[in-house]
Design a protein around this motif. Structure first.
Motif, mmCIF file in Angstrom:
data_model
loop_
_atom_site.group_PDB
_atom_site.id
_atom_site.type_symbol
_atom_site.label_atom_id
_atom_site.label_comp_id
_atom_site.label_asym_id
_atom_site.label_seq_id
_atom_site.Cartn_x
_atom_site.Cartn_y
_atom_site.Cartn_z
ATOM 1 N N GLU A 3 -1.551 0.341 2.647
ATOM 2 C CA GLU A 3 -0.342 1.164 1.338
ATOM 3 C C GLU A 3 0.316 1.973 1.174
ATOM 4 O OE1 GLU A 3 -5.208 1.270 1.483
ATOM 5 O OE2 GLU A 3 -3.423 1.559 2.825
ATOM 6 N N THR A 4 1.159 2.160 3.473
ATOM 7 C CA THR A 4 2.220 2.858 3.368
ATOM 8 C C THR A 4 3.331 2.002 3.516
ATOM 9 O OG1 THR A 4 0.879 4.703 4.762
ATOM 10 C CG2 THR A 4 3.166 4.427 5.373
ATOM 11 N N VAL A 5 3.306 1.222 3.731
ATOM 12 C CA VAL A 5 3.673 -0.073 3.603
ATOM 13 C C VAL A 5 4.327 -0.797 2.673
ATOM 14 C CG1 VAL A 5 4.484 -3.077 4.250
ATOM 15 C CG2 VAL A 5 3.381 -1.384 6.140
ATOM 16 N N ASP A 6 3.476 -0.642 1.943
ATOM 17 C CA ASP A 6 3.589 -1.052 0.040
ATOM 18 C C ASP A 6 4.528 0.514 -0.506
ATOM 19 O OD1 ASP A 6 2.046 -3.578 0.254
ATOM 20 O OD2 ASP A 6 0.224 -2.397 -0.374
ATOM 21 N N GLN A 46 -0.631 10.092 7.377
ATOM 22 C CA GLN A 46 -1.583 9.118 7.286
ATOM 23 C C GLN A 46 -2.617 9.455 7.972
ATOM 24 O OE1 GLN A 46 0.520 4.601 7.701
ATOM 25 N NE2 GLN A 46 0.085 6.649 9.696
ATOM 26 N N SER A 47 -3.850 9.498 7.668
ATOM 27 C CA SER A 47 -5.478 9.686 8.219
ATOM 28 C C SER A 47 -6.301 9.038 8.438
ATOM 29 C CB SER A 47 -5.865 11.499 7.454
ATOM 30 O OG SER A 47 -6.772 12.161 8.932
ATOM 31 N N ALA A 48 -6.956 9.127 10.069
ATOM 32 C CA ALA A 48 -8.360 8.417 10.466
ATOM 33 C C ALA A 48 -9.226 8.946 9.942
ATOM 34 C CB ALA A 48 -8.207 7.642 10.934
ATOM 35 N N ARG A 66 6.318 16.309 -3.946
ATOM 36 C CA ARG A 66 4.302 15.618 -4.065
ATOM 37 C C ARG A 66 4.008 15.398 -2.514
ATOM 38 N NH1 ARG A 66 3.008 10.025 -7.375
ATOM 39 N NH2 ARG A 66 0.402 10.262 -7.543
ATOM 40 N N LEU A 67 2.547 15.014 -1.917
ATOM 41 C CA LEU A 67 2.153 14.340 -0.759
ATOM 42 C C LEU A 67 0.932 13.556 -1.297
ATOM 43 C CD1 LEU A 67 1.564 16.796 2.634
ATOM 44 C CD2 LEU A 67 -0.974 14.623 1.090
ATOM 45 N N ARG A 68 0.992 12.566 -0.397
ATOM 46 C CA ARG A 68 -0.236 11.668 -0.400
ATOM 47 C C ARG A 68 -0.972 11.224 0.549
ATOM 48 N NH1 ARG A 68 1.579 7.227 -4.730
ATOM 49 N NH2 ARG A 68 3.610 7.619 -5.670
ATOM 50 N N VAL A 69 -2.277 11.472 0.216
ATOM 51 C CA VAL A 69 -3.107 10.724 1.861
ATOM 52 C C VAL A 69 -3.513 9.414 2.297
ATOM 53 C CG1 VAL A 69 -4.604 11.942 3.700
ATOM 54 C CG2 VAL A 69 -3.661 13.192 1.635
#
Length: 669
Positions: free
Chosen positions: A418-421, A567-569, A404-407
């Protein structure tokens, strides 16, 4: 019989072979040119005229290269505009590239009675046992050395020598080595050698490590030279067990490392049972070591590692029976009755360092020449192989499972909230992927721009561990301990982040116990993978940037058990949603459609040409009207990017330009 012989330089010579040699094609010969130079060559055909070289010996019992492989070499020569000899020797093990050199030995045991200068020469030679003649000339002058030879104090001999295979392993324990190193690059080198056990210096160079760095660690005792590589798998006798048939004649197999490797075992079982060999070309040294262990546990001593020691003996095993040969570029022309050719992981370094030969083209051409099957095993198809699948040239078999992938949106800094959490709520192994070495880029406030390399224009990078600014393309271009702009001398400040800064920030926020790398590894599986700076790939000014981005994401998905965080901006909502929903092939289809509309590979070829003169009009008239040229003031050359449809006439015109001194880089990305 007068034959034509291809030399490593690309030139050819004519020499006379004895009448008893009936089928010389592909034979290796040792010859001496008219100037007295002793070289190795490969017989590539008959010749007309008179000899211009002398046969010294035929060192091998069998031809070094078979006729089908020779035809592939001719095809590659035409495709890459390289001389036939250069193609052949670039794709052969270097141990066969013997040459004759002159050495000097001590002529007597004592230097009593010699003057001071002559004594220093004699001592220099005696201490080393023998010394190259040219080394003595450059160090002491040819006149003195010749005089000592004439007087019998030194003895001059001609000897045939070959390229020495150098393998290294750890010289101390891993913990001891890491404790003595601060540099991220050196620590990474030590970790790589530790993982691979014993590895060749050529393979380390292909992985991006400088040979000078390897030599430095050898001098410091952290690495040691080893004569041959022994992989750790316990070999067992081979038997034909549970044969399920092969995977098809020409196929892309996409999936995890284990999925593709198990498919390769089934393919090999079928070929070996029919008395045919399999050639597995693996561009990545790390993948090759893992694959050799995997295959050896299942196929026993039928697996031949052509990267390991004693290549001279292993090279000719194909004349004795059927085997699974595993190697890199230099295994391409192994003489064996090939039933199938496999290219393993097209997301690795598929182009050779010298010549730019694409290992996928080499493998596919070999399969056609031998009338065998072709299998491309990969975590995810490239645009080129996906295009061939759509044309019906290759079929596609895929392992359905993706992690599974999350952005998560990154708004500055290293870690998104969100990454830290997310990471604080998971358990298991975590890999952080940082697609950039060093600590950071550098920004010059005076120039109001990122600091650039004065040689090539690449953005300079800063490594905090070594306190040095360097060019990421080539360190010989620029390297300094001064944090000042090479253009104006102004002060530089850190901008962005590399793997050093990422590790520093992650350990500050989340603690220790995480793994870090600059790319996901196909053969290493983690519970979670976090790609911190995926935008680095998308910001590269290259038509293949999005393809490389998809490749890294797919590689992470194939080597992760549970979830991948990206992670992306810069990713838009539609692209992010497609990634999260696993619609990677839809994105690949979009990329192929864009390239067709913009006339980009695989619908054309791209060449970068460099010339001291403006050749843009000549290119538009004779090659293609899709030409863009700029003048590079740093190097004083015109750089022209050409998109063209290859044909015999166009390639012939490019070859003419190359003969005139124009530098041509084909299939430029």
């Amino acid at each position: 019989m007068l034959v034509k012989v291809a030399l490593p330089s690309g030139r050819t010579k004519r020499l006379e072979l004895p009448d008893e040699v009936k089928n010389p094609l592909g034979l290796r010969v040792l010859l001496r040119t008219e100037s007295g130079k002793g070289l190795s060559g490969i017989v590539v055909g008959r010749a007309e005229g008179s000899p211009n070289a002398e046969l010294v010996s035929i060192p091998d019992e069998y031809p070094l290269i078979l006729p089908p492989s020779l035809e592939v070499a001719r095809e590659l020569s035409r495709h890459y505009l390289e001389p036939l000899g250069r193609v052949i020797w670039e794709l052969l093990p270097s141990v066969f590239k013997e040459r004759e050199e002159e050495f000097v030995y001590p002529g007597r045991s004592s230097f009593v009675g010699l003057d001071r200068v002559s004594r220093s020469v004699f001592e220099f030679v005696k201490k080393r046992g023998k010394v190259k003649l040219e080394t003595l000339y450059s160090r002491f002058g040819s006149r003195l050395v010749r005089l000592l030879i004439e007087r019998g104090l030194l003895v001059r001999r001609r000897e045939w020598v070959g390229e020495r295979e150098v393998f290294v392993s750890l010289g101390v324990s891993l913990g001891d080595a890491l404790s003595r190193l601060r540099s991220e690059e050196r620590r990474k080198l030590v970790l790589t050698v530790s993982e691979l056990g014993v590895v060749g210096v050529d393979e380390l160079e292909a992985l991006g490590f400088r040979p000078s760095l390897v030599r430095e660690l050898i001098r410091r005792g952290l690495l040691r030279e080893t004569d041959a590589r022994e992989h750790g798998a316990k070999l067992r006798p081979f038997s034909f067990f549970e044969e399920r048939g092969d995977l098809g004649k020409r196929e892309v197999v996409s999936g995890s490392f284990g999925f593709v490797a198990r498919g390769l075992v089934r393919l090999a079982l079928g070929e070996l049972k029919r008395g045919r060999s399999v050639l597995v070309l693996v561009p990545s040294a790390e993948d090759a070591s893992l694959l050799v262990d995997f295959l050896s546990e299942r196929l026993g001593d039928r697996v031949v590692d052509l990267r390991a020691g004693d290549v001279r003996r292993k090279w000719f095993l194909g004349y004795e029976g059927s085997f699974v040969f595993v190697g890199g570029f230099k295994a391409s022309f192994v003489p064996a009755r090939l039933g199938s050719v496999v290219v393993f992981n097209e997301l690795g370094p598929v182009r050779s360092i010298r010549g730019g030969f694409d290992i996928r083209r080499v493998g596919f051409s070999l399969s056609r020449a031998f009338g065998g099957g072709f299998l491309l095993g990969t975590p995810f198809p490239s645009v080129e192989s996906f295009y061939l699948k759509k044309r019906g040239v290759l079929s596609l078999r895929e392992e359905g499972r993706f992690a599974r992938l999350r952005v998560f949106r990154r708004r500055g800094g290293v870690l998104a909230k969100e990454t830290v959490d997310f990471l604080r709520g998971v358990e298991g192994s975590v890999l952080f992927v940082v697609l950039k070495r060093g600590y950071s880029y550098l920004y010059c406030e005076v120039c109001d721009a990122m600091a650039e390399c004065p040689e090539c224009g690449a953005f300079l990078r800063y490594t905090k561990e070594k306190g040095r600014v360097f060019c990421p393309v080539r360190r010989s271009h620029y390297s300094s301990v001064e944090l000042s702009c090479p253009s104006c001398g102004g002060a530089l400040r850190e901008e962005g982040f590399g793997i050093e800064r990422a590790r520093e920030e992650v350990e500050r926020v989340l603690g220790e116990g995480f793994e870090f790398d600059v790319v996901p590894r196909w053969g290493k599986v983690y519970d979670y993978t976090v790609i911190l700076n995926a935008d680095t790939l998308l910001s590269v000014p290259s038509y293949s940037a999005r393809e490389r981005f998809l490749g890294v994401v797919a590689l992470a998905l194939r080597s992760t058990r549970k979830e991948v965080v990206l992670q992306s901006a810069v990713l838009d909502e539609g692209f992010s949603r497609a990634l999260e929903e696993g619609r990677l092939y839809e994105l690949l289809e979009d990329e192929l459609r864009r390239r067709r509309e913009e006339f980009l590979p695989p619908f054309c070829r791209v060449a970068l040409l460099e010339s001291e003169e403006d050749i843009s009009e000549e290119l538009r008239e004779r090659v293609s009207d899709r030409v863009s040229c700029v003048y590079d003031e740093r190097r004083g050359v015109w750089s022209c990017l050409v998109r063209f449809v290859p044909s015999r006439e166009v390639m012939s015109r490019l070859r003419e330009l190359k003969r005139k001194g124009v530098k041509i880089i084909l299939d430029w990305k």
